[in-house]
Motif scaffolding. Sequence first.
Motif, PDB file in Angstrom:
ATOM      1  N   GLY A 184      35.910  10.897  33.510  1.00 49.64           N
ATOM      2  CA  GLY A 184      36.963  11.186  32.522  1.00 49.64           C
ATOM      3  C   GLY A 184      36.364  11.686  31.219  1.00 49.64           C
ATOM      4  O   GLY A 184      36.900  12.605  30.583  1.00 49.64           O
ATOM      5  N   ASP A 185      35.258  11.079  30.809  1.00 48.24           N
ATOM      6  CA  ASP A 185      34.579  11.531  29.581  1.00 48.24           C
ATOM      7  C   ASP A 185      34.144  12.983  29.726  1.00 48.24           C
ATOM      8  O   ASP A 185      34.303  13.793  28.812  1.00 48.24           O
ATOM      9  CB  ASP A 185      33.345  10.668  29.305  1.00 48.24           C
ATOM     10  N   ILE A 186      33.580  13.297  30.890  1.00 50.71           N
ATOM     11  CA  ILE A 186      33.104  14.676  31.130  1.00 50.71           C
ATOM     12  C   ILE A 186      34.286  15.642  31.112  1.00 50.71           C
ATOM     13  O   ILE A 186      34.232  16.707  30.491  1.00 50.71           O
ATOM     14  CB  ILE A 186      32.341  14.745  32.477  1.00 50.71           C
ATOM     15  N   MET A 187      35.378  15.244  31.746  1.00 51.48           N
ATOM     16  CA  MET A 187      36.546  16.131  31.837  1.00 51.48           C
ATOM     17  C   MET A 187      37.254  16.309  30.492  1.00 51.48           C
ATOM     18  O   MET A 187      38.048  17.229  30.326  1.00 51.48           O
ATOM     19  CB  MET A 187      37.544  15.576  32.861  1.00 51.48           C
ATOM     20  N   ARG A 188      36.991  15.407  29.537  1.00 54.61           N
ATOM     21  CA  ARG A 188      37.618  15.532  28.219  1.00 54.61           C
ATOM     22  C   ARG A 188      36.921  16.543  27.315  1.00 54.61           C
ATOM     23  O   ARG A 188      37.432  16.879  26.255  1.00 54.61           O
ATOM     24  CB  ARG A 188      37.672  14.172  27.531  1.00 54.61           C
TER      25      ARG A 188
END
Length: 245
Positions: A184-188
């Motif tokens: 999720g961090d990467i996708m943000r």
Amino acid sequence: MKVIVTKNYAESCKFVADHIVNLVNKDPKVKLGLATGGTAEPIYTEIVKLYNEKKVDFSQVTTVNLDEYVGAKPDNEISYRYYMNHWLFDHINIDKNNTYVANGLNNIDDEIKLFNEKLYGDKQVAFQLLGVGVSGHIGFNESGDKLTAGVHIEDLQQSTIDANARYFDSPDDVPRKAFTMGVGDIMRAKSVLLIATGDSKINVMREILTNDSVTTKVPATLLKLHADSTVVVDEDLARKCGYLK
Ligand code: GLP
């Protein structure tokens, strides 16, 4: 997902380095998400070259790195902090206080809190650089039945331990756990770019480039869901994985 096929790996690295330098020139205070791994080394060398040619100024840039081994001493050459200093930070005018690589020696809860502050305390990560593991991992998010969205400690798979053993005296010395941004961090990140080369990445690139599936078994396939994702791959790998006929 945009796919860029280059003539060769050197051209891929040049493309990515130019892209990062352009981002910094457009926004001198940009926040960059950075990656380690053998694939990224020539990218950093190229950025240092552009810096020496006075094409870019890093004095106001901030960075957050994807991951770090649990237990790695920051000044030990197996740590990702050491890698970042060695390949990039020691050679450009970035303020190291504005760079973050998780501290592998710190208390886990404290470090996860700090990692989140660095990711979300001020502005959004504008760009996240990614390599890919042979298992399809991004950061250290390993394949499995489920993935973790936020910053966490990941147990490394045997294929990852084997692939990274080349940096250690013996495979037994490879840490078994790592701090990592979650998927999720990467996708943000506003934009993400994955670079891959070499025969060990054929299977994983086939999953990413030759079908429309998204699966936790190959975490890098999540990039198909991102609104601004790019994959950079050389002709040789693009052919071998079946993307180019
Ligand atoms: C490590 C890192 C990953 C990186 C991967 C690929 O496992 N945690 O972020 O993408 O290595 O490494 P290489 O480029 O050496 O194949």
